[in-house]
Design a protein around this motif. Structure first.
Motif, PDB file in Angstrom:
ATOM      1  N   LEU A 117      -3.150 -13.787  16.835  1.00 17.66           N
ATOM      2  CA  LEU A 117      -4.157 -12.729  16.689  1.00 17.66           C
ATOM      3  C   LEU A 117      -4.605 -12.224  18.057  1.00 17.66           C
ATOM      4  O   LEU A 117      -4.791 -11.016  18.262  1.00 17.66           O
ATOM      5  CB  LEU A 117      -5.364 -13.246  15.906  1.00 17.66           C
ATOM      6  CG  LEU A 117      -5.138 -13.601  14.431  1.00 17.66           C
ATOM      7  CD1 LEU A 117      -6.424 -14.142  13.822  1.00 17.66           C
ATOM      8  CD2 LEU A 117      -4.648 -12.395  13.645  1.00 17.66           C
ATOM      9  N   TYR A 118      -4.800 -13.150  19.013  1.00 19.32           N
ATOM     10  CA  TYR A 118      -5.253 -12.741  20.347  1.00 19.32           C
ATOM     11  C   TYR A 118      -4.212 -11.844  21.006  1.00 19.32           C
ATOM     12  O   TYR A 118      -4.543 -10.797  21.580  1.00 19.32           O
ATOM     13  CB  TYR A 118      -5.511 -13.964  21.236  1.00 19.32           C
ATOM     14  CG  TYR A 118      -6.420 -15.001  20.626  1.00 19.32           C
ATOM     15  CD1 TYR A 118      -7.383 -14.647  19.678  1.00 19.32           C
ATOM     16  CD2 TYR A 118      -6.315 -16.346  20.975  1.00 19.32           C
ATOM     17  CE1 TYR A 118      -8.204 -15.594  19.116  1.00 19.32           C
ATOM     18  CE2 TYR A 118      -7.143 -17.300  20.418  1.00 19.32           C
ATOM     19  CZ  TYR A 118      -8.080 -16.921  19.478  1.00 19.32           C
ATOM     20  OH  TYR A 118      -8.893 -17.869  18.903  1.00 19.32           O
ATOM     21  N   THR A 119      -2.945 -12.259  20.912  1.00 20.12           N
ATOM     22  CA  THR A 119      -1.872 -11.459  21.500  1.00 20.12           C
ATOM     23  C   THR A 119      -1.805 -10.091  20.848  1.00 20.12           C
ATOM     24  O   THR A 119      -1.664  -9.063  21.518  1.00 20.12           O
ATOM     25  CB  THR A 119      -0.524 -12.185  21.337  1.00 20.12           C
ATOM     26  OG1 THR A 119      -0.588 -13.468  21.977  1.00 20.12           O
ATOM     27  CG2 THR A 119       0.600 -11.373  21.951  1.00 20.12           C
ATOM     28  N   GLY A 120      -1.940 -10.075  19.519  1.00 13.86           N
ATOM     29  CA  GLY A 120      -1.893  -8.808  18.798  1.00 13.86           C
ATOM     30  C   GLY A 120      -3.044  -7.893  19.136  1.00 13.86           C
ATOM     31  O   GLY A 120      -2.879  -6.662  19.217  1.00 13.86           O
ATOM     32  N   LEU A 121      -4.226  -8.467  19.363  1.00 15.58           N
ATOM     33  CA  LEU A 121      -5.379  -7.652  19.736  1.00 15.58           C
ATOM     34  C   LEU A 121      -5.179  -7.051  21.121  1.00 15.58           C
ATOM     35  O   LEU A 121      -5.501  -5.875  21.352  1.00 15.58           O
ATOM     36  CB  LEU A 121      -6.658  -8.496  19.690  1.00 15.58           C
ATOM     37  CG  LEU A 121      -7.984  -7.755  19.884  1.00 15.58           C
ATOM     38  CD1 LEU A 121      -8.147  -6.638  18.864  1.00 15.58           C
ATOM     39  CD2 LEU A 121      -9.161  -8.727  19.791  1.00 15.58           C
ATOM     40  N   TYR A 122      -4.644  -7.831  22.053  1.00 13.11           N
ATOM     41  CA  TYR A 122      -4.342  -7.313  23.386  1.00 13.11           C
ATOM     42  C   TYR A 122      -3.380  -6.122  23.312  1.00 13.11           C
ATOM     43  O   TYR A 122      -3.552  -5.106  23.973  1.00 13.11           O
ATOM     44  CB  TYR A 122      -3.698  -8.402  24.249  1.00 13.11           C
ATOM     45  CG  TYR A 122      -4.661  -9.304  24.971  1.00 13.11           C
ATOM     46  CD1 TYR A 122      -5.587  -8.803  25.878  1.00 13.11           C
ATOM     47  CD2 TYR A 122      -4.634 -10.685  24.760  1.00 13.11           C
ATOM     48  CE1 TYR A 122      -6.465  -9.639  26.548  1.00 13.11           C
ATOM     49  CE2 TYR A 122      -5.506 -11.532  25.416  1.00 13.11           C
ATOM     50  CZ  TYR A 122      -6.417 -11.007  26.318  1.00 13.11           C
ATOM     51  OH  TYR A 122      -7.281 -11.841  26.970  1.00 13.11           O
ATOM     52  N   LYS A 123      -2.339  -6.269  22.467  1.00 10.53           N
ATOM     53  CA  LYS A 123      -1.266  -5.272  22.409  1.00 10.53           C
ATOM     54  C   LYS A 123      -1.636  -4.055  21.569  1.00 10.53           C
ATOM     55  O   LYS A 123      -0.904  -3.067  21.570  1.00 10.53           O
ATOM     56  CB  LYS A 123      -0.009  -5.923  21.824  1.00 10.53           C
ATOM     57  CG  LYS A 123       0.617  -6.975  22.725  1.00 10.53           C
ATOM     58  CD  LYS A 123       1.691  -7.764  21.989  1.00 10.53           C
ATOM     59  CE  LYS A 123       2.756  -6.866  21.413  1.00 10.53           C
ATOM     60  NZ  LYS A 123       3.790  -7.643  20.685  1.00 10.53           N
ATOM     61  N   GLY A 124      -2.734  -4.123  20.827  1.00  9.01           N
ATOM     62  CA  GLY A 124      -3.100  -3.008  19.968  1.00  9.01           C
ATOM     63  C   GLY A 124      -2.568  -3.115  18.558  1.00  9.01           C
ATOM     64  O   GLY A 124      -2.677  -2.169  17.773  1.00  9.01           O
ATOM     65  N   ASP A 125      -1.960  -4.276  18.204  1.00  7.84           N
ATOM     66  CA  ASP A 125      -1.499  -4.472  16.827  1.00  7.84           C
ATOM     67  C   ASP A 125      -2.683  -4.574  15.872  1.00  7.84           C
ATOM     68  O   ASP A 125      -2.533  -4.315  14.672  1.00  7.84           O
ATOM     69  CB  ASP A 125      -0.652  -5.747  16.715  1.00  7.84           C
ATOM     70  CG  ASP A 125       0.630  -5.655  17.517  1.00  7.84           C
ATOM     71  OD1 ASP A 125       1.076  -4.521  17.778  1.00  7.84           O
ATOM     72  OD2 ASP A 125       1.192  -6.711  17.878  1.00  7.84           O
ATOM     73  N   TYR A 126      -3.832  -5.003  16.398  1.00  3.26           N
ATOM     74  CA  TYR A 126      -5.063  -5.082  15.607  1.00  3.26           C
ATOM     75  C   TYR A 126      -6.154  -4.282  16.311  1.00  3.26           C
ATOM     76  O   TYR A 126      -6.180  -4.190  17.541  1.00  3.26           O
ATOM     77  CB  TYR A 126      -5.538  -6.535  15.462  1.00  3.26           C
ATOM     78  CG  TYR A 126      -4.522  -7.475  14.870  1.00  3.26           C
ATOM     79  CD1 TYR A 126      -4.191  -7.422  13.526  1.00  3.26           C
ATOM     80  CD2 TYR A 126      -3.897  -8.436  15.669  1.00  3.26           C
ATOM     81  CE1 TYR A 126      -3.255  -8.286  12.983  1.00  3.26           C
ATOM     82  CE2 TYR A 126      -2.965  -9.299  15.137  1.00  3.26           C
ATOM     83  CZ  TYR A 126      -2.645  -9.225  13.794  1.00  3.26           C
ATOM     84  OH  TYR A 126      -1.718 -10.076  13.262  1.00  3.26           O
TER      85      TYR A 126
END
Length: 314
Positions: free
Chosen positions: A139-148
């Motif tokens: 989730l953290y990685t996805g939030l950084y990348k804009g996935d979330y």
């Protein structure tokens, strides 16, 4: 007159990043939903326009060239900036009447969101959430990348560079087989956990590491040969007498109305808790609305689940 090289398009940069992340043209074209020849042609045009070779191609596969490695971080930054630009435009034109991508751990989502999302929909009838479940680190990685756009996650493990709003504190319950010698007690002495076998989820879950800390503190034995893949699997392993388990209070409340040969209890004078928070990027154009949303979350949870979790409203 000097020949001016064409500027790279955002589409070309997107293709470049996709190939760089996968190091495989076929896989990247599949992800991008375009043909492999189209992808190859666009990368060649990008390289020609830049006057650089971005990838080294051989029979052994594809790898970034030194120049490609240097440019990748800039391409990712440009794409992220464009995403933020689009989000700002969307927020200005639609406000909260839009769709947000919400990430949440699988040990929480199914047992929390059914109590919250219907009431949020009543408050914001045009607001929608595209919900995806994943382990906190993902989730953290996805939030950084804009996935979330935003995530709900254990508060203690959230990186400092996210904006966070604490939502509620959830207890962990000790669950035993009804045939276990301690299954007659609602409160278990901490010393009685010493040497007891405790089951937990795979170590990709934050929940695993919290249970590991509990076991180390109490002298219990974490069973790592048979880790559960879900809370339901964990419950069934307890039913079969393979060990005890700590299960989240919301899961117990949502899924264990009629226990299947199980006994739910707590450790005496030692509440075991996990705190959850709503988090988003500090650059998010929706950050003002997200603070309002966090307050809505808290008030709904307090109204509907205060008998299960503890909510502190500022």
């Amino acid at each position: 007159m000097p020949i001016i090289a064409p500027q790279p398009s955002l589409k070309q940069l997107k293709y470049f990043v996709a190939v760089a992340q996968n190091l495989n043209f076929r896989r990247a074209s599949h992800i991008l939903h375009i043909s492999q020849p189209t992808l190859t042609n666009q990368i060649m045009k990008l390289e020609e326009g830049l006057g650089l070779t971005l990838f080294e191609r051989s029979r052994n596969g594809t790898m970034l060239s030194p120049e490609g490695r240097e440019l990748l971080k800039h391409a990712e930054h440009l794409l992220q900036t464009m995403t933020e630009f689009q989000n700002v435009a969307r927020e200005l034109s639609q406000g909260p009447k839009t769709t947000f991508k919400l990430g949440i751990p699988p040990t929480l989502g199914p047992y929390l969101l059914p109590f919250v999302l219907p009431q949020l929909h009543q408050l914001y009838d045009k607001l929608k959430f595209y919900v995806r479940e994943s382990a906190p680190s993902e989730l953290y990685t996805g939030l950084y990348k804009g996935d979330y756009d935003l995530i709900i996650s254990p508060f203690s493990s959230l990186p400092d560079d996210f904006v966070t709003e604490p939502l509620f504190t959830e207890p962990l319950k000790l669950v035993l087989s009804s045939e276990h010698p301690m299954s007659k007690d609602l409160l278990i002495e901490p010393r009685h956990l010493k040497g007891q076998t405790i089951l937990t989820l795979e170590d990709k879950h934050h929940f695993h590491h919290q249970v590991l800390d509990i076991c180390n503190e109490l002298g219990a034995v974490l069973q790592q040969d048979y880790e559960g893949t879900s809370l339901d699997t964990l419950r069934q392993m307890v039913v079969m007498g393979m060990g005890a388990a700590f299960l989240p209070g919301l899961y117990v409340h949502s899924e264990m109305h009629v226990p299947e040969s199980l006994h739910v209890c707590e450790i005496k004078d030692k509440p075991i808790l996990r705190q959850h928070a709503l988090a988003w990027r500090n650059t998010s154009p929706s950050r003002v609305f997200f603070r309002e949303l966090a307050d809505r979350f808290r008030r709904i949870i307090k109204a509907r689940l205060s008998h299960v979790v503890e909510v502190h409203i500022p």
